[in-house]
Write an enzyme that holds these catalytic residues in place. Structure first.
Site, PDB file in Angstrom:
ATOM      1  N   ASP A 255     -67.484  18.034  19.941  1.00  0.00           N
ATOM      2  CA  ASP A 255     -67.553  17.992  21.406  1.00  0.00           C
ATOM      3  C   ASP A 255     -66.674  16.821  21.825  1.00  0.00           C
ATOM      4  O   ASP A 255     -66.981  15.668  21.493  1.00  0.00           O
ATOM      5  CB  ASP A 255     -69.010  17.767  21.844  1.00  0.00           C
ATOM      6  CG  ASP A 255     -69.136  17.692  23.360  1.00  0.00           C
ATOM      7  OD1 ASP A 255     -68.107  17.570  24.052  1.00  0.00           O
ATOM      8  OD2 ASP A 255     -70.285  17.746  23.844  1.00  0.00           O
TER       9      ASP A 255
ATOM     10  N   TYR B 196     -60.735  22.897  39.552  1.00  0.00           N
ATOM     11  CA  TYR B 196     -59.847  23.050  38.401  1.00  0.00           C
ATOM     12  C   TYR B 196     -58.432  22.581  38.754  1.00  0.00           C
ATOM     13  O   TYR B 196     -57.816  21.803  38.014  1.00  0.00           O
ATOM     14  CB  TYR B 196     -59.846  24.524  37.995  1.00  0.00           C
ATOM     15  CG  TYR B 196     -58.906  24.901  36.883  1.00  0.00           C
ATOM     16  CD1 TYR B 196     -59.112  24.461  35.576  1.00  0.00           C
ATOM     17  CD2 TYR B 196     -57.816  25.741  37.126  1.00  0.00           C
ATOM     18  CE1 TYR B 196     -58.260  24.831  34.550  1.00  0.00           C
ATOM     19  CE2 TYR B 196     -56.961  26.124  36.108  1.00  0.00           C
ATOM     20  CZ  TYR B 196     -57.182  25.669  34.826  1.00  0.00           C
ATOM     21  OH  TYR B 196     -56.343  26.036  33.803  1.00  0.00           O
TER      22      TYR B 196
ATOM     23  N   ASP C 253     -63.699  22.707  17.806  1.00  0.00           N
ATOM     24  CA  ASP C 253     -64.287  23.304  19.002  1.00  0.00           C
ATOM     25  C   ASP C 253     -65.775  22.946  19.004  1.00  0.00           C
ATOM     26  O   ASP C 253     -66.289  22.412  18.021  1.00  0.00           O
ATOM     27  CB  ASP C 253     -64.068  24.822  19.038  1.00  0.00           C
ATOM     28  CG  ASP C 253     -64.010  25.351  20.478  1.00  0.00           C
ATOM     29  OD1 ASP C 253     -62.950  25.798  20.940  1.00  0.00           O
ATOM     30  OD2 ASP C 253     -65.057  25.305  21.168  1.00  0.00           O
TER      31      ASP C 253
HETATM   32  P1  NAD Z   1     -60.790  28.906  26.970  1.00  0.00           P
HETATM   33  O1  NAD Z   1     -61.905  28.674  27.912  1.00  0.00           O
HETATM   34  O2  NAD Z   1     -60.581  30.252  26.389  1.00  0.00           O
HETATM   35  O3  NAD Z   1     -60.899  27.892  25.744  1.00  0.00           O
HETATM   36  C1  NAD Z   1     -61.310  26.558  25.897  1.00  0.00           C
HETATM   37  C2  NAD Z   1     -61.997  26.141  24.608  1.00  0.00           C
HETATM   38  O4  NAD Z   1     -62.439  24.799  24.778  1.00  0.00           O
HETATM   39  C3  NAD Z   1     -63.243  26.995  24.294  1.00  0.00           C
HETATM   40  O5  NAD Z   1     -63.165  27.480  22.971  1.00  0.00           O
HETATM   41  C4  NAD Z   1     -64.402  26.019  24.458  1.00  0.00           C
HETATM   42  O6  NAD Z   1     -65.461  26.247  23.550  1.00  0.00           O
HETATM   43  C5  NAD Z   1     -63.720  24.684  24.191  1.00  0.00           C
HETATM   44  N1  NAD Z   1     -64.440  23.568  24.785  1.00  0.00           N
HETATM   45  C6  NAD Z   1     -65.067  23.538  25.992  1.00  0.00           C
HETATM   46  N2  NAD Z   1     -65.659  22.347  26.164  1.00  0.00           N
HETATM   47  C7  NAD Z   1     -65.410  21.616  25.053  1.00  0.00           C
HETATM   48  C8  NAD Z   1     -65.768  20.322  24.634  1.00  0.00           C
HETATM   49  N3  NAD Z   1     -66.527  19.539  25.387  1.00  0.00           N
HETATM   50  N4  NAD Z   1     -65.320  19.890  23.443  1.00  0.00           N
HETATM   51  C9  NAD Z   1     -64.565  20.685  22.653  1.00  0.00           C
HETATM   52  N5  NAD Z   1     -64.201  21.923  22.981  1.00  0.00           N
HETATM   53  C10 NAD Z   1     -64.633  22.396  24.183  1.00  0.00           C
HETATM   54  O7  NAD Z   1     -59.476  28.398  27.709  1.00  0.00           O
HETATM   55  P2  NAD Z   1     -57.972  28.820  27.385  1.00  0.00           P
HETATM   56  O8  NAD Z   1     -57.658  29.986  28.218  1.00  0.00           O
HETATM   57  O9  NAD Z   1     -57.753  28.865  25.930  1.00  0.00           O
HETATM   58  O10 NAD Z   1     -57.215  27.578  28.017  1.00  0.00           O
HETATM   59  C11 NAD Z   1     -56.800  26.490  27.199  1.00  0.00           C
HETATM   60  C12 NAD Z   1     -56.106  25.474  28.079  1.00  0.00           C
HETATM   61  O11 NAD Z   1     -55.004  26.087  28.735  1.00  0.00           O
HETATM   62  C13 NAD Z   1     -56.980  24.885  29.188  1.00  0.00           C
HETATM   63  O12 NAD Z   1     -56.658  23.527  29.366  1.00  0.00           O
HETATM   64  C14 NAD Z   1     -56.573  25.661  30.406  1.00  0.00           C
HETATM   65  O13 NAD Z   1     -56.764  24.934  31.583  1.00  0.00           O
HETATM   66  C15 NAD Z   1     -55.108  25.884  30.133  1.00  0.00           C
HETATM   67  N6  NAD Z   1     -54.595  27.049  30.848  1.00  0.00           N
HETATM   68  C16 NAD Z   1     -55.047  28.299  30.549  1.00  0.00           C
HETATM   69  C17 NAD Z   1     -54.586  29.382  31.277  1.00  0.00           C
HETATM   70  C18 NAD Z   1     -55.067  30.778  30.991  1.00  0.00           C
HETATM   71  O14 NAD Z   1     -54.680  31.705  31.722  1.00  0.00           O
HETATM   72  N7  NAD Z   1     -55.891  30.989  29.972  1.00  0.00           N
HETATM   73  C19 NAD Z   1     -53.640  29.186  32.283  1.00  0.00           C
HETATM   74  C20 NAD Z   1     -53.237  27.900  32.582  1.00  0.00           C
HETATM   75  C21 NAD Z   1     -53.697  26.834  31.843  1.00  0.00           C
HETATM   76  N1  SER Z   2     -55.521  31.340  34.237  1.00  0.00           N
HETATM   77  C1  SER Z   2     -56.201  30.170  34.655  1.00  0.00           C
HETATM   78  C2  SER Z   2     -57.362  30.487  35.504  1.00  0.00           C
HETATM   79  O1  SER Z   2     -57.389  31.565  36.064  1.00  0.00           O
HETATM   80  C3  SER Z   2     -55.255  29.324  35.437  1.00  0.00           C
HETATM   81  O2  SER Z   2     -55.033  28.156  34.787  1.00  0.00           O
HETATM   82  O3  SER Z   2     -58.233  29.669  35.646  1.00  0.00           O
END
Ligand code: NAD
Ligand code: SER
Length: 315
Positions: free
Chosen positions: A52, A142, A34
């Site tokens: 990154d 997004y 991360d």
């Molecule tokens: P989150 O924002 O909690 O976690 C994302 C992580 O990526 C963070 O820890 C952040 O520090 C890290 N990050 C950001 N930029 C970065 C970079 N340049 N290099 C390395 N790391 C980096 O998101 P999440 O909820 O855990 O979602 C994870 C994935 O699941 C995403 O692709 C998101 O689109 C997808 N998703 C999530 C949801 C949801 O409800 N949480 C729903 C649909 C899809």
């Molecule tokens: N739960 C996510 C959001 O609200 C959907 O991918 O962005």
């Protein structure tokens, strides 16, 4: 032996998925990465490296030197933050995915996982029981990035035989980390407020239905998909995935059964129009048929589990 790289491991999904991968493959087989070194403390059970993903030279060297065989690419800018920083969101979401797909092709990785979202759907999509294949005209950055990402995943599978797999997650609800800037975040925050004995100020209308999923189901679906035989994974863009659909009023009522004094107010903000553009519920019959998907949790079961376990959880 598999060597699994998780990119964006410290986020809401990654914090729990990385643990499950380590339990399954052994901590020595998993490298959590991360942005910041400060995330290291979350990963005492596997390797951790600050990375990154936009620093592609460093990422490339890590993947090569560690003999990585699988990548779970979770880093992304989510919907609400994406509307505040559209070009940044597009850049990160697209460049990082293209880098991962290209590395997978070049190094012949065994598998890649990349999550998509219900955000690929838009205001002209059928709202109830949204089918796998239908009109998709997302109107958030997004959503546009996830839709484009799906096309790229299918392209790399068809042209280069990259074994990439993906799920269109609903809003994910977990209690082990705080959410990262999405429209569905209210359904995580509400439990924290209920347990703190505070009033909850909801940024969506009380009747705003969205597809949602409890984190243990999301982890199960991800690992089921990733372990399915390749020939069973017939969709290489991304699978619709469902378990429950509810409105803010319904999750509030579910919590009231345990905390009868809990209060809520509704003050919709810019996230309301994002929610309005997404489905109320989705049809995931392809996931059921192709690799046997079945969820375990409904709304009340999730509420009971979170209210029981969150008070004992330390961040
Ligand atoms: P989150 O924002 O909690 O976690 C994302 C992580 O990526 C963070 O820890 C952040 O520090 C890290 N990050 C950001 N930029 C970065 C970079 N340049 N290099 C390395 N790391 C980096 O998101 P999440 O909820 O855990 O979602 C994870 C994935 O699941 C995403 O692709 C998101 O689109 C997808 N998703 C999530 C949801 C949801 O409800 N949480 C729903 C649909 C899809
Ligand atoms: N739960 C996510 C959001 O609200 C959907 O991918 O962005």
């Amino acid at each position: 032996m598999e060597k699994i790289l998780v990119i964006g491991a410290a986020g809401q999904l990654g914090s729990e998925l990385t643990k499950s991968l380590s339990d399954m493959y052994g901590g020595e087989s998993v490298i959590a990465t991360d942005l910041n070194e400060s995330a290291k403390s979350k990963f005492d059970y596997c390797q951790f490296k600050a990375l990154d993903i936009m620093d592609q030279d460093t990422a490339r060297n890590l993947i090569k030197n560690e003999n990585v065989t699988q990548i779970y690419h979770l880093a992304a800018v989510l919907s609400a933050v994406g509307e505040k920083k559209p070009l940044f969101a597009w850049d990160l979401n697209m460049q990082s995915l293209l880098f991962v797909l290209e590395i997978a092709r070049e190094f012949k990785l065994n598998k890649v996982y990349w999550p998509s979202s219900i955000a690929v759907f838009g205001p002209n999509t059928p709202k109830v029981n949204t089918p796998q294949y239908c009109v998709k005209e997302p109107n958030t950055v997004y959503g546009i990035s996830k839709q484009a990402g799906e096309r790229w995943c299918e392209y790399y599978f068809q042209k280069y035989n990259v074994d990439v797999r993906s799920l269109r997650y609903p809003g994910l609800i977990g209690y082990k980390s705080l959410p990262g800037g999405g429209t569905t975040d209210y359904a995580v925050d509400i439990y924290h407020k209920a347990l703190a004995g505070e009033k909850f100020d909801c940024f969506l209308r009380e009747d705003s239905f969205l597809p949602m999923m409890y984190m243990p189901d999301a982890i199960k679906a991800t690992l089921d998909l990733m372990h399915a035989p390749s020939e069973s994974v017939k969709i290489r863009s991304s699978y619709n995935l469902a378990s429950m659909s509810f409105s803010p009023k319904e999750i509030y009522q579910s919590i009231l059964k345990h905390h009868p004094d809990f209060k809520i107010e509704y003050h919709p903000d810019f996230r309301q129009s994002i929610a309005d553009s997404w489905p109320d519920s989705v049809d995931d019959s392809c996931a059921q048929k192709d690799w046997g998907w079945q969820p375990d949790f409904d709304l009340d079961k999730m509420t009971e589990d979170i209210l029981t376990n969150l008070p004992n959880f330390s961040f």
